[in-house]
Design an enzyme around this catalytic site. Structure first.
Site, short mmCIF file in Angstrom:
data_model
loop_
_atom_site.label_atom_id
_atom_site.label_comp_id
_atom_site.label_asym_id
_atom_site.label_seq_id
_atom_site.Cartn_x
_atom_site.Cartn_y
_atom_site.Cartn_z
N HIS A 33 15.98 2.97 14.26
CA HIS A 33 15.16 1.97 13.58
C HIS A 33 15.92 0.67 13.36
CE1 HIS A 33 11.65 4.41 12.92
NE2 HIS A 33 12.41 5.41 12.52
N ARG A 50 10.56 16.21 6.25
CA ARG A 50 11.33 15.15 5.59
C ARG A 50 11.82 15.65 4.23
NH1 ARG A 50 6.30 13.43 7.17
NH2 ARG A 50 6.14 11.76 8.71
N SER A 95 14.08 9.55 6.86
CA SER A 95 14.06 8.36 7.72
C SER A 95 14.37 7.13 6.89
CB SER A 95 12.68 8.23 8.36
OG SER A 95 12.64 7.09 9.16
N THR A 143 15.85 18.71 10.06
CA THR A 143 15.30 17.35 10.09
C THR A 143 15.91 16.49 11.21
OG1 THR A 143 15.10 17.62 7.71
CG2 THR A 143 14.77 15.41 8.59
N ILE A 170 18.13 12.11 2.23
CA ILE A 170 18.42 11.35 3.46
C ILE A 170 17.30 11.64 4.46
CG2 ILE A 170 20.17 10.72 5.15
CD1 ILE A 170 21.14 10.46 2.22
#
Lengths: 493, 124, 414
Positions: free
Chosen positions: A55, A321, A354, A46, A352
């Site tokens: 982000h 994800r 995004s 990932t 864990i």
């Protein structure tokens, strides 16, 4: 057969960005630490397979760990990038909308972001969109100035290398098969891990196994976590497309979807990513791309960025994800980071997804805090937070280039033509501090073979250099994963 | 009476002529049509009675700039001998230097063709 | 800053032929820059024979063909630098190159781009599936097998019927690998018929037209592929899927002229050829920058690469003598069945060599050149295939008038 038994204070399972961040943060203290990884390099799942976006934290519900750690991780990153010597750009980001309904949602996002503490959020009109991203369509947008882009491989590698510098041991090709808790009276808890290669004993166990974190927890006897793998596919576009996009451009997210919608992201190296899709799958390591999703990416991506041209496609990839919510539940579950009473000194980091890349260091500090609550952590006097990356010849000014070649003639030999990567850089990558020997390891460390010819010119040379430098025969050269042998032998023995 | 024909694509030059050979009922060649040079007609005759091919491959070299030297045959050999000749070629190991034109195996398997080097491999 | 009359970027068949011809025409100040440690370009790994039939009237292997030009370059004392990569060229003809010896800047009067081409990759055609080891482009596989003494696999599927793929089918078979099949998405082969004959048919390797790979399987090393038949729009037809077990997939799905340096200097490219737009002198839109060979358009035969570079050399020599070349305002247009032409524009003042490809196979057709609606010249052909480059010598007296009116190239069934 005798097995090696290795003893540590802390065993970290998983060398993704979270495992490497935990290793790095714990390496500040007098602890003997090992990271166990089933793959042959860090960041192979990932962590390395995403948009590479730092982000800002406006997509997450106020009050969640996701919101808290994301904002924290984003705002501190200039210093992190400096310490770890990694490329990073605060490009900002726009979330574009077309309808009145979109507009309403953008205002909601803005308000959510502000509650989370994201600075500088702004609703902008067409004019400002044209200024920030001249080729992106949209009537209005939420503009987040602090969002950034980074290379997720390099970030994970840098964390791991810095941890290594500070004494952490990395064991690759070590898949954990069993965990045994030895709880003796008057003795601190102690875990014994059996992997495909050896046996490891540790007082602390940090489960950073990402997609397999629920399996690892189950080995400890915790069976109430379930990871739902959710695949996202991407296209990578040529750097020529990079001229058309300098800032990540997202559509208004659909909260039911559990992803941020198919978006366009410039990479730190100047390519453009389209993706990711969002598709729940059965297998946790099925990174296949599908025709159906590729068609969808093209269609959806073209909605906000009409300049997608077929000739720009250089590669596709997929990431998965590790979601804690099923397709039916939809949306996001918050990060889980906890130590259960029945498994003392074992910290599980579950779900864990995004913004995990952005939150990795704050999560790691939380782990340190949890360890510190149980035992006194003594800071190492010689901890060095600075790590040096491989100097990128291409980005140096002319005079510096001349100087480099004078110092080391291997800087004058270009191996990868598309990305202008020199033999000196390839050699540094082959002799990386983590001891990774795969072809993809060299690729992720240098960008060689990532350009438009995808190794057509340089792959044979790099494979040859790996053999030379590591004393390998052709069948021993591995592409990326165990069993991924590049060659079957010699033409003439 | 039925006309028996066989179609060929001439491999001797990039024109790749499509050539048709017709036979009578006894299998005797009657006519060749479609070639644009004499070589094409000859090729089809040969292809009917004794098809031949050249081959190109490599021979191992030790102590050279390259681990292999490319080789070919000086003339075409019967098609069915290709793999036998390959077996012979695979047996050879050369010591650098090797020069373009060097005869590596002369008159391989008595077929009248030599195996020759097609590039230089200097000593390191 | 080193000054040269002509800098040739790329020491493959085009660059070498251009250099030799220029020298013969009396140009002295020439330098060839080659990124590999030997001259010869891709020919060094093309060990099969069949080169040189047009240029030398005999069948040579690739290395032998290259060696003839290299020998001439050396005999004529033409300067060259190997293991030297050009990093940048500019419109005012400055060139920056690096080697282990250092970084060097050059100023040239003319630059010749003979940078060859690269292979289209899996990513460019977006094949679905996983990304295991064992997926190679044909040229990469060829380099491993013929130059590095490395066997890439034992059980092989080849996607694309381009010539290198066909040649590799035979090459791998000779080395003991099993080539299961060659697949071509088009309804006709991309490679030359004689290569279908001698590389596939000779070894009973099946060629499936209108078929493509629709899935790649295997997480670490390739384990198999799914092959499907496609319809006229190249969409896979459901129900036609067939699985093949294989450890290697070789891609021969096209070549793209290498023009990254050209773009840096502002050279305008043709979206059809992906090479520079040139005039009858092989001059690009940037004065003094010329291009030939596979960097200009992908050729079917190396002989034509050399001949084109020799024609270019004549124009470059004239450019150096005159300081400029006549303007070329007459555009060459094509009908929808012609893939492209090179050159794309002419002066109308002299003879020129027209190279073109048809977009689909024709039998008994004629290639027609007209101006102002009037037919100037027609070349009758028994067959015309997209795999084959068609060359027509157009002589000045063919031109209707000296007026500036575009030429139109079309193909007609006769």
């Amino acid at each position: 057969m005798t097995r090696d038994v290795r003893s540590y204070d802390v065993l970290i399972i998983g060398a993704g960005v979270v495992g490497c961040a935990v290793a790095r943060e714990l390496s500040r203290y007098n602890l003997k630490i090992a990271v166990l990884e089933k793959e042959l390099d860090v960041g192979m799942e990932t962590s390395g397979r995403n948009s590479g976006v730092l982000h800002a934290g406006f997509n997450n519900k106020p009050g969640t760990l996701m919101a808290k750690y994301c904002v924290e991780g984003c705002l501190e990153f200039d210093q992190v990038a400096k310490e770890l010597d990694i490329p990073f750009k605060r490009t900002g980001k726009i979330v574009v909308g077309f309808t009145e309904d979109d507009k309403k949602k953008l205002y909601q996002l803005k308000e959510q972001g502000e509650r989370n503490g994201v600075p500088g959020l702004e609703i902008i009109g067409r004019e400002k969109i044209k200024e920030l991203a001249p080729y992106v369509d949209g009537e209005f947008a939420l503009y987040s100035p602090v969002t950034g882009i980074l290379n997720p491989f390099i970030y994970t590698i840098a964390l791991a290398e810095n941890a290594r510098q500070n004494g952490v041991d990395f064991y690759f090709a070590n898949e954990v098969l069993a965990i045994c808790l030895a709880n003796q009276e008057n003795q601190p808890a102690c875990y014994q891990l059996t992997t495909t290669k050896a046996t490891y004993i540790g007082r602390w166990l940090i489960n950073c196994a990402g997609l397999n974190s629920d399996k690892i927890a189950r080995m400890m006897g915790i069976d109430d976590y379930t990871i739902y793998p959710c695949r996202g596919e991407y296209f990578i576009l040529d750097k020529k497309a990079g001229d058309y996009l300098k800032i990540p451009a997202y559509p208004v997210p659909n909260p039911k979807e559990g992803g941020l919608g198919i978006h366009l992201t410039p990479t730190i190296d100047g390519n453009v990513l389209i993706g990711p899709s969002s598709e729940y799958i059965e297998e946790r390591d099925n990174y296949a791309a599908t025709q159906k999703i590729m068609d969808l990416l093209l269609k959806d991506g073209s909605r906000i960025f009409p300049y997608i041209r077929r000739e720009f496609f250089i590669r596709n990839f997929a990431g998965i994800r590790p979601k804690l919510v099923s397709e039916e539940q939809g949306g996001y579950a918050d990060f889980v980071i906890e130590e259960r009473t029945e498994t003392p000194q074992a910290i599980n980091l579950i779900g864990i997804e995004s913004p995990g890349l952005t939150s990795a260091l704050p999560l790691a500090r939380k782990v340190v805090e949890m360890v510190g609550e149980k035992e006194h952590l003594k800071e190492k006097a010689d901890f060095n937070p600075y790590r040096q990356g491989i100097l990128c010849f291409r980005e140096q000014p002319l005079e510096k280039k001349k100087e480099l070649i004078e110092q080391d003639p291997n800087y004058g030999e270009i191996i990868c033509r598309c990305e202008t990567i020199t033999k000196a850089e390839i050699l540094q990558a082959i002799h990386n501090p983590l001891g990774v020997e795969t072809l993809v390891g060299v690729k992720n460390r240098t960008r060689a073979m990532m350009g438009r010819c995808q190794g057509g010119y340089c792959q044979t040379r790099i494979a040859e250099l790996i053999m030379q430098e590591k004393g390998k025969e052709p069948p021993e050269v591995i592409y990326a994963r165990q069993g991924g042998n590049m060659f079957t032998g010699r033409v003439r023995d | 009476m039925e006309n028996l024909t066989r179609n060929f694509i001439c491999i001797l030059c990039p024109n790749s002529c499509e050539i048709t050979a017709s036979f009578n009922n006894d299998g005797i060649l009657r006519n060749i049509d479609g070639f644009s040079c004499q070589k094409g007609a000859e090729y089809v005759q040969q292809e009917i009675y004794n098809p031949r091919r050249n081959i190109a491959t490599s021979v191992k070299v030790t102590g050279g700039e390259l681990p292999l030297v490319s080789v070919r045959l000086t003339k075409a050999i019967p098609k069915e001998k290709i793999f036998e000749v390959m077996t012979e070629i695979k047996k050879v190991t050369l010591q650098a230097p090797v020069s373009l034109g060097d005869v590596i195996i002369s008159n391989v398997l008595g077929l009248g063709a030599d195996v020759i080097a097609t590039k230089d491999v200097p000593r390191i | 800053m080193v000054k040269k009359d002509v800098l040739i970027i790329g020491g493959g068949p085009a660059g070498l032929a251009a250099a030799v011809k220029l020298k013969k025409l009396g140009v002295e100040s020439i330098l060839i820059l080659e990124r590999e440690n030997h001259l010869g370009g891709i020919l060094r790994q093309c060990i099969h024979d069949g080169f040189g039939l047009t240029r030398f009237k005999e069948a040579l292997s690739g290395p032998e063909y290259a060696a003839r030009f290299v020998a001439e370059v050396q005999a004529m004392d033409i300067a060259y630098e190997t293991s030297t990569t050009v990093l940048e060229i500019t419109a005012d003809k400055k060139v920056t190159a690096v080697s282990q010896k250092g970084l060097q800047e050059y100023q040239a009067k003319a630059i010749i781009l003979t940078t060859g081409c690269r292979e289209r990759t899996r990513g460019a055609i977006s094949i679905p599936g996983t990304r295991p080891a064992g997926v190679y482009t044909a040229g990469v596989a060829q380099a491993y097998v013929n130059l590095k003494n490395i066997m890439v696999g034992k059980r092989i599927i080849i996607l694309g019927s381009g010539d290198i793929g066909l040649i590799m089918a035979r090459r791998m078979t000779l080395e003991g690998a099993k080539v299961e099949a060659v697949l071509e998405i088009l309804p006709y082969p991309s490679g030359l018929p004689r290569n279908i004959e001698q590389c596939l048919n000779d070894y009973n390797i099946p060629l499936f037209l209108s078929h493509t790979v629709t899935d790649i399987k295997g997480k670490a090393r390739l384990e198999g592929v799914t092959v499907s038949q496609v319809d006229e729009q190249f969409k896979p037809i459901p129900g036609t899927e067939r699985d093949y077990a294989c450890d290697t997939l070789i891609l021969s799905v096209g070549l793209i002229p290498e023009n990254e340096l050209a773009l840096m200097a502002g050279v305008e490219l043709d979206s059809r050829t992906k090479g520079a737009i040139v005039d009858e002198n092989y001059q690009t839109n940037i004065e003094g920058i010329f291009a030939a060979g596979n960097a200009l358009h992908v050729h079917d035969l190396v002989d034509y690469v050399s001949l084109e570079a020799e024609n270019l050399a004549e124009a470059v020599a004239e450019y150096l003598r005159q300081g400029s070349l006549p303007p070329c305002p007459i555009l060459i247009e094509t009908d929808s069945l012609i893939g492209y032409t090179v050159p794309q524009k002419i002066s109308g003042l002299k003879d020129f060599q027209l190279s073109l490809r048809v977009k689909k196979p024709f039998q008994n057709c004629s290639i027609q050149i007209s101006q102002n609606g009037e037919l100037l010249k027609a070349k009758k052909m028994r067959k015309a295939l997209p795999a084959e480059m068609i060359q027509i010598k157009v002589i000045k007296s063919d031109f209707l008038t000296n007026e500036i009116a575009n030429l139109r190239i079309s193909v007609a069934n006769s």
